[in-house]
Scaffold this motif. Structure first.
Motif, mmCIF file in Angstrom:
data_model
loop_
_atom_site.group_PDB
_atom_site.id
_atom_site.type_symbol
_atom_site.label_atom_id
_atom_site.label_comp_id
_atom_site.label_asym_id
_atom_site.label_seq_id
_atom_site.Cartn_x
_atom_site.Cartn_y
_atom_site.Cartn_z
ATOM 1 N N PRO A 210 0.744 -1.210 0.094
ATOM 2 C CA PRO A 210 -0.034 -0.025 0.051
ATOM 3 C C PRO A 210 0.829 1.385 -0.090
ATOM 4 N N VAL A 211 1.917 1.151 0.594
ATOM 5 C CA VAL A 211 2.801 2.547 0.775
ATOM 6 C C VAL A 211 3.500 2.594 -0.271
ATOM 7 N N LEU A 212 4.066 1.584 -0.954
ATOM 8 C CA LEU A 212 4.813 1.625 -2.265
ATOM 9 C C LEU A 212 3.920 2.137 -3.503
ATOM 10 N N ALA A 213 2.750 1.543 -3.550
ATOM 11 C CA ALA A 213 1.707 2.230 -4.582
ATOM 12 C C ALA A 213 1.080 3.375 -4.281
ATOM 13 N N ALA A 214 1.067 3.877 -2.957
ATOM 14 C CA ALA A 214 0.898 5.391 -2.705
ATOM 15 C C ALA A 214 2.013 5.995 -3.383
ATOM 16 N N LEU A 215 3.051 6.082 -3.067
ATOM 17 C CA LEU A 215 4.328 6.769 -3.165
ATOM 18 C C LEU A 215 4.467 6.892 -4.716
ATOM 19 N N ALA A 216 4.132 5.804 -5.542
ATOM 20 C CA ALA A 216 4.234 5.636 -7.026
ATOM 21 C C ALA A 216 3.020 6.326 -7.673
ATOM 22 N N SER A 217 2.052 6.918 -6.931
ATOM 23 C CA SER A 217 0.851 7.227 -7.644
ATOM 24 C C SER A 217 1.263 8.661 -8.151
ATOM 25 N N GLY A 218 2.056 9.499 -7.583
ATOM 26 C CA GLY A 218 2.210 10.870 -7.699
ATOM 27 C C GLY A 218 0.982 11.514 -7.111
ATOM 28 N N GLY A 219 1.153 13.032 -7.340
ATOM 29 C CA GLY A 219 -0.099 13.861 -6.596
ATOM 30 C C GLY A 219 0.604 14.386 -5.177
ATOM 31 N N PRO A 220 -0.360 15.184 -4.645
ATOM 32 C CA PRO A 220 0.026 15.806 -3.593
ATOM 33 C C PRO A 220 0.215 15.054 -2.288
ATOM 34 N N SER A 221 -0.829 13.914 -2.018
ATOM 35 C CA SER A 221 -0.633 13.128 -1.049
ATOM 36 C C SER A 221 0.487 12.501 -1.078
ATOM 37 N N ALA A 222 0.996 11.957 -2.349
ATOM 38 C CA ALA A 222 2.336 11.022 -2.535
ATOM 39 C C ALA A 222 3.508 12.047 -1.825
ATOM 40 N N THR A 223 3.506 13.109 -2.477
ATOM 41 C CA THR A 223 4.391 14.060 -2.130
ATOM 42 C C THR A 223 4.733 14.205 -0.940
ATOM 43 N N GLU A 224 3.314 14.516 -0.111
ATOM 44 C CA GLU A 224 3.754 14.682 1.584
ATOM 45 C C GLU A 224 3.928 13.453 2.037
ATOM 46 N N LEU A 225 3.514 12.221 1.633
ATOM 47 C CA LEU A 225 3.573 11.011 2.308
ATOM 48 C C LEU A 225 5.298 10.673 2.119
ATOM 49 N N GLY A 226 6.053 11.106 0.982
ATOM 50 C CA GLY A 226 7.388 10.719 0.701
ATOM 51 C C GLY A 226 8.219 11.704 1.703
ATOM 52 N N ALA A 227 7.648 12.887 1.896
ATOM 53 C CA ALA A 227 8.469 13.722 2.737
ATOM 54 C C ALA A 227 8.402 13.345 4.203
ATOM 55 N N LEU A 228 7.287 12.668 4.574
ATOM 56 C CA LEU A 228 6.999 12.519 6.050
ATOM 57 C C LEU A 228 7.661 11.366 6.331
ATOM 58 N N LEU A 229 7.769 10.296 5.185
ATOM 59 C CA LEU A 229 8.652 9.076 5.483
ATOM 60 C C LEU A 229 10.286 9.083 5.691
ATOM 61 N N ARG A 230 10.403 9.892 4.637
ATOM 62 C CA ARG A 230 11.931 10.449 4.923
ATOM 63 C C ARG A 230 12.561 10.987 5.944
ATOM 64 N N GLY A 231 11.396 11.464 6.837
ATOM 65 C CA GLY A 231 11.973 12.079 8.278
ATOM 66 C C GLY A 231 12.107 11.070 9.414
ATOM 67 N N GLY A 232 11.975 9.789 8.788
ATOM 68 C CA GLY A 232 12.670 8.712 9.952
ATOM 69 C C GLY A 232 11.354 8.251 10.629
ATOM 70 N N LEU A 233 11.538 7.548 11.822
ATOM 71 C CA LEU A 233 10.667 6.938 12.393
ATOM 72 C C LEU A 233 9.419 8.320 12.931
#
Length: 348
Positions: A263-286
């Protein structure tokens, strides 16, 4: 006199029948282990000792055992011909869980301590190794002239299994986004190796030990592999949104661990604002409690949950198509088609 009409068996009834058939042979296989390894194995299987009763809520459903039994019945053989294959697959599955729990650092499984937490890392590793050896021996000792192709299938499955586990571990060190990020198709292949291979092996072994030709055995093996990918996709949904009272895991548990799931990988691959925000959040660590809740919402908003559910359904239909592509015994086919959605459309 018209014979009485009987209702089709339900999935729980099918699983219970197959577990009852395999349990005596599985107990014998566990008793052949070193007593220490037998104790750890019994604990892992949810038993109260190698000859004891089941600990409530601590056992698996026995899906792999059922696939082996139904695989034999599907090609017109008696269920008993699949016993060695079912035992071997169950031993390999338990071996894989013992080692997976150590590699993943999981401290609980089925609402009690994992083997490495209860007995220590070294003993759990050794018990897993013993199960590996016992599984191969069990299959090699199978009566009749089918043990050679059966052992070959098990060996190929083990190769896939450890390949999938290696990829799963390597995914942890790859970034969430960017050119080196894990893509959904890579995850799908990992799931086929790590989860699908053993389910496919179970059904294929049943067919081979039942005397099936290659066409039928390959179709049953392929069906099991598709079922495994569907199972993994559904399990990934539960790992984020499952009910803790049912799954025994904290809500959003996979996100808290930073685990790369479909689910996470598919969301990140979808593009769009939610995917962008999700990527930034996950890159921040735990993630803390607030952030993990936000991440789960973003995965859903970016289509990750819907994509994983669709993935599970696609592979479920592919499994069904494989089963219907060859002539199989009608009752066993009906039981298999009953079991498929039950395995995937579960809540815990």
């Amino acid at each position: 006199m018209t014979p009485p009409v009987t209702s089709p068996a339900t999935a729980p009834q099918i699983l219970a029948r197959c577990r009852g058939l395999i349990r005596p042979a599985l107990c014998r296989a566990v008793r052949q282990l070193h007593p220490w390894h037998g104790e750890i194995t019994a604990f892992s299987l949810g038993w109260d000792g190698v000859d004891g009763g089941d600990v409530p809520g601590a056992q698996g459903k026995g899906v792999r055992q059922a696939l082996a039994v139904l695989g034999a019945e599907a090609v017109g053989a008696k269920a008993g011909s699949a016993v060695a294959g079912a035992v071997a697959v169950e031993l390999i599955h338990t071996f894989s869980l013992l080692h997976d729990d150590i590699m993943d650092g999981d401290e609980t499984r089925r609402r009690r301590a994992t083997a490495w937490k209860a007995y220590g890392t070294g003993p759990a590793v050794l018990a897993g190794d013993a199960l590996f050896a016992q599984a191969v021996q069990t299959l090699a000792d199978a009566p009749g002239g089918t043990c050679v192709p059966a052992v070959r299938l098990l060996a190929a499955t083990l190769t896939d299994l450890v390949r999938g586990q290696a990829d799963d571990l390597l995914f942890e060190s790859r970034p969430w986004t960017g050119p080196d990020a894990v893509r959904p198709h890579e995850y799908r292949l990992m799931a086929e190796h790590k989860t699908g291979a053993l389910l496919g092996c179970a059904a294929g072994l049943g067919a081979l030990l039942g005397g099936a030709g290659r066409t039928e055995a390959d179709a049953l093996t392929a069906a099991g592999r598709h079922l495994g990918v569907a199972f993994q996709a559904a399990d990934d949904v539960l790992g984020i949104w499952g009910d803790p009272a049912v799954t025994g895991k904290p809500v959003h548990s996979d996100l808290r661990r930073g685990k790369k799931t479909y689910p996470v990988l598919a969301a990140l691959a979808s593009g769009g604002p939610s995917a962008t925000e999700l990527g930034a959040l996950l890159r921040g660590g735990l993630l803390d409690d607030a952030a993990v809740g936000r991440a789960a919402g973003l995965v859903d908003a970016a289509g990750g949950r819907a994509a994983a559910t669709a993935e599970a359904r696609r592979h479920l239909e592919s499994a069904r198509a494989c089963l219907e592509s060859v002539p199989l015994a009608p009752q066993a086919l009906e039981d298999m088609l009953t079991l498929l959605p039950y395995v995937v459309e579960r809540t815990g």
